[in-house]
Design a protein around this motif. Structure first.
Motif, PDB file in Angstrom:
ATOM      1  N   ARG A  42       0.834  -1.210   0.000  1.00 46.69           N
ATOM      2  CA  ARG A  42       0.000   0.000   0.000  1.00 46.69           C
ATOM      3  C   ARG A  42       0.866   1.256   0.000  1.00 46.69           C
ATOM      4  NH1 ARG A  42      -1.347   3.550   3.741  1.00 46.69           N
ATOM      5  NH2 ARG A  42      -0.328   2.322   5.361  1.00 46.69           N
ATOM      6  N   ARG A  47      -2.151   1.891  -3.202  1.00 52.72           N
ATOM      7  CA  ARG A  47      -3.445   1.196  -3.248  1.00 52.72           C
ATOM      8  C   ARG A  47      -3.343  -0.108  -2.451  1.00 52.72           C
ATOM      9  NH1 ARG A  47      -1.082   0.512  -8.315  1.00 52.72           N
ATOM     10  NH2 ARG A  47      -0.784  -1.646  -8.933  1.00 52.72           N
ATOM     11  N   SER A  48      -4.475  -0.673  -2.127  1.00 57.82           N
ATOM     12  CA  SER A  48      -4.515  -1.922  -1.362  1.00 57.82           C
ATOM     13  C   SER A  48      -3.956  -3.081  -2.170  1.00 57.82           C
ATOM     14  CB  SER A  48      -5.962  -2.245  -0.969  1.00 57.82           C
ATOM     15  OG  SER A  48      -6.443  -1.294  -0.070  1.00 57.82           O
ATOM     16  N   ASP A  54      -5.514  -3.654   2.833  1.00 55.71           N
ATOM     17  CA  ASP A  54      -4.833  -2.375   3.041  1.00 55.71           C
ATOM     18  C   ASP A  54      -3.731  -2.405   4.093  1.00 55.71           C
ATOM     19  OD1 ASP A  54      -6.231  -2.556   5.419  1.00 55.71           O
ATOM     20  OD2 ASP A  54      -7.465  -0.779   5.063  1.00 55.71           O
TER      21      ASP A  54
END
Length: 102
Positions: A42, A47-48, A54
């Motif tokens: 992340r 982004r996850s 996440d």
């Protein structure tokens, strides 16, 4: 790994409940490692992680169906919570030792 909140510990314990007792310690260790890797992902990509979320234990645990949360009079649930808390404490201690803060 992102900061661990109450909901993270509950979600992780619920994810452990369906597993055989002998598999739970290995599972929480793997969950902590995956949450740490997801958090690094992340931070790097903004982004996850596509499979691990996440970087929180909750996101990782909720990647599969979870049973409803039982009351604390459920001994199996208490054992799972206890295992999660012990694993988090050990993980934090290990990180502190590696960084020279022990």
């Amino acid at each position: 790994m992102r900061p661990v909140l109450h909901g993270d510990a509950v979600a992780a314990a619920l994810a452990l409940m369906p597993l055989p007792e002998a598999a739970r310690a290995g599972a929480i260790t793997a969950m902590l490692a995956r949450a740490g890797a997801a958090d690094a992902y992340r931070k790097r990509f903004g982004r996850s992680h596509p499979r691990w979320g996440d970087g929180s234990l909750m996101a990782l645990a909720r990647g599969r169906p979870l049973p409803p949360e039982p009351a604390l009079d459920d001994a199996g649930y208490c054992r799972c919570l206890s295992l999660v808390f012990a694993a988090i404490a050990e993980w934090r201690d290990q990180k502190a030792r590696l960084s020279g803060r022990s």
